[in-house]
Motif scaffolding. Structure first.
Motif, PDB file in Angstrom:
ATOM      1  N   ILE A   1       0.852  -1.190   0.000  1.00  0.00           N
ATOM      2  CA  ILE A   1       0.000   0.000   0.000  1.00  0.00           C
ATOM      3  C   ILE A   1       0.891   1.244   0.000  1.00  0.00           C
ATOM      4  O   ILE A   1       2.012   1.203   0.486  1.00  0.00           O
ATOM      5  CB  ILE A   1      -0.929  -0.007   1.245  1.00  0.00           C
ATOM      6  N   GLY A   2       0.419   2.352  -0.572  1.00  0.00           N
ATOM      7  CA  GLY A   2       1.150   3.618  -0.509  1.00  0.00           C
ATOM      8  C   GLY A   2       1.149   4.143   0.918  1.00  0.00           C
ATOM      9  O   GLY A   2       0.216   3.881   1.680  1.00  0.00           O
ATOM     10  N   LEU A   3       2.180   4.875   1.289  1.00  0.00           N
ATOM     11  CA  LEU A   3       2.369   5.251   2.687  1.00  0.00           C
ATOM     12  C   LEU A   3       2.548   6.746   2.891  1.00  0.00           C
ATOM     13  O   LEU A   3       2.826   7.485   1.943  1.00  0.00           O
ATOM     14  CB  LEU A   3       3.611   4.536   3.242  1.00  0.00           C
ATOM     15  N   HIS A   4       2.416   7.161   4.155  1.00  0.00           N
ATOM     16  CA  HIS A   4       2.664   8.530   4.598  1.00  0.00           C
ATOM     17  C   HIS A   4       3.481   8.472   5.886  1.00  0.00           C
ATOM     18  O   HIS A   4       3.425   7.482   6.618  1.00  0.00           O
ATOM     19  CB  HIS A   4       1.344   9.254   4.893  1.00  0.00           C
ATOM     20  N   GLU A   5       4.196   9.539   6.162  1.00  0.00           N
ATOM     21  CA  GLU A   5       4.949   9.655   7.409  1.00  0.00           C
ATOM     22  C   GLU A   5       4.017   9.408   8.590  1.00  0.00           C
ATOM     23  O   GLU A   5       2.915   9.958   8.657  1.00  0.00           O
ATOM     24  CB  GLU A   5       5.552  11.063   7.515  1.00  0.00           C
ATOM     25  N   GLY A   6       4.425   8.539   9.515  1.00  0.00           N
ATOM     26  CA  GLY A   6       3.664   8.290  10.734  1.00  0.00           C
ATOM     27  C   GLY A   6       2.551   7.272  10.624  1.00  0.00           C
ATOM     28  O   GLY A   6       1.875   6.986  11.622  1.00  0.00           O
ATOM     29  N   ASP A   7       2.326   6.696   9.432  1.00  0.00           N
ATOM     30  CA  ASP A   7       1.281   5.679   9.296  1.00  0.00           C
ATOM     31  C   ASP A   7       1.532   4.518  10.257  1.00  0.00           C
ATOM     32  O   ASP A   7       2.668   4.070  10.419  1.00  0.00           O
ATOM     33  CB  ASP A   7       1.232   5.121   7.867  1.00  0.00           C
ATOM     34  N   VAL A   8       0.466   4.039  10.888  1.00  0.00           N
ATOM     35  CA  VAL A   8       0.547   2.868  11.761  1.00  0.00           C
ATOM     36  C   VAL A   8       0.262   1.647  10.900  1.00  0.00           C
ATOM     37  O   VAL A   8      -0.823   1.507  10.332  1.00  0.00           O
ATOM     38  CB  VAL A   8      -0.451   2.966  12.933  1.00  0.00           C
ATOM     39  N   LEU A   9       1.252   0.764  10.799  1.00  0.00           N
ATOM     40  CA  LEU A   9       1.148  -0.415   9.944  1.00  0.00           C
ATOM     41  C   LEU A   9       0.673  -1.647  10.701  1.00  0.00           C
ATOM     42  O   LEU A   9       0.090  -2.555  10.108  1.00  0.00           O
ATOM     43  CB  LEU A   9       2.511  -0.717   9.304  1.00  0.00           C
ATOM     44  N   TYR A  10       0.949  -1.693  11.997  1.00  0.00           N
ATOM     45  CA  TYR A  10       0.630  -2.879  12.787  1.00  0.00           C
ATOM     46  C   TYR A  10       0.557  -2.481  14.250  1.00  0.00           C
ATOM     47  O   TYR A  10       1.292  -1.596  14.700  1.00  0.00           O
ATOM     48  CB  TYR A  10       1.724  -3.937  12.607  1.00  0.00           C
ATOM     49  N   ALA A  11      -0.321  -3.126  14.985  1.00  0.00           N
ATOM     50  CA  ALA A  11      -0.409  -2.898  16.428  1.00  0.00           C
ATOM     51  C   ALA A  11      -0.908  -4.174  17.101  1.00  0.00           C
ATOM     52  O   ALA A  11      -1.789  -4.861  16.580  1.00  0.00           O
ATOM     53  CB  ALA A  11      -1.341  -1.739  16.731  1.00  0.00           C
TER      54      ALA A  11
END
Length: 148
Positions: free
Chosen positions: A49-59
């Motif tokens: 997926i395209g991303l941005h600064e600070g994106d949460v990918l997993y928790a």
């Protein structure tokens, strides 16, 4: 682990006591739709997926994995009028550069020829180190992609 959706952004994500791990990316990697990266722990992560600064990918209960843009050299150009902004964006667009536009300045990734060219054109410029993450990508064959 394969990431196919963003859970939110760290700016407003409830981290609590969890450890925050970073997937470090170069600014131009934010546009990639498929890549494999290795965390500091050695764990591999696939991103689709395209991303941005600070994106949460997993928790999970113990950690949160976020996107962190690696700082790089940037050229910051100060502008004082709409005429100057138009002239500057015309010049940068002709070079097909990705740029971040703010109210009174434009930021582009640093490259020596462009820096010297802008200086010769009389623009107020400065070379800085920083994160380049909220930008518009200028493609050589039409259109632009806004990345915020």
């Amino acid at each position: 682990m394969v990431v196919e959706k963003i859970l939110g952004n760290i700016a407003d994500y409830p981290v609590g006591n969890r450890v925050v791990e970073e997937v470090q990316l170069e600014w131009f990697e934010l546009e990639k739709r498929r890549m494999r990266k290795t965390l500091a722990s050695g764990e591999e992560i696939g991103i689709c997926i395209g991303l941005h600064e600070g994106d949460v990918l997993y928790a999970d209960d113990t950690r949160v994995i976020i996107v962190a843009v690696i700082p790089c050299e940037l050229t910051v150009i100060e502008v004082t009028s709409m005429v100057e902004m138009g002239r500057l964006c015309f010049e940068l667009g002709n070079r097909h550069l990705s740029l971040a536009i703010e109210e009174s300045k434009v930021t582009v990734p640093y490259d020596e020829p462009t820096f010297h060219y802008l200086d010769q054109m009389g623009f107020s410029i400065e070379k800085v180190e920083g994160r380049f993450s909220h930008f518009t990508v200028c493609h050589a064959h039409g259109g632009a992609h806004h990345h915020e």
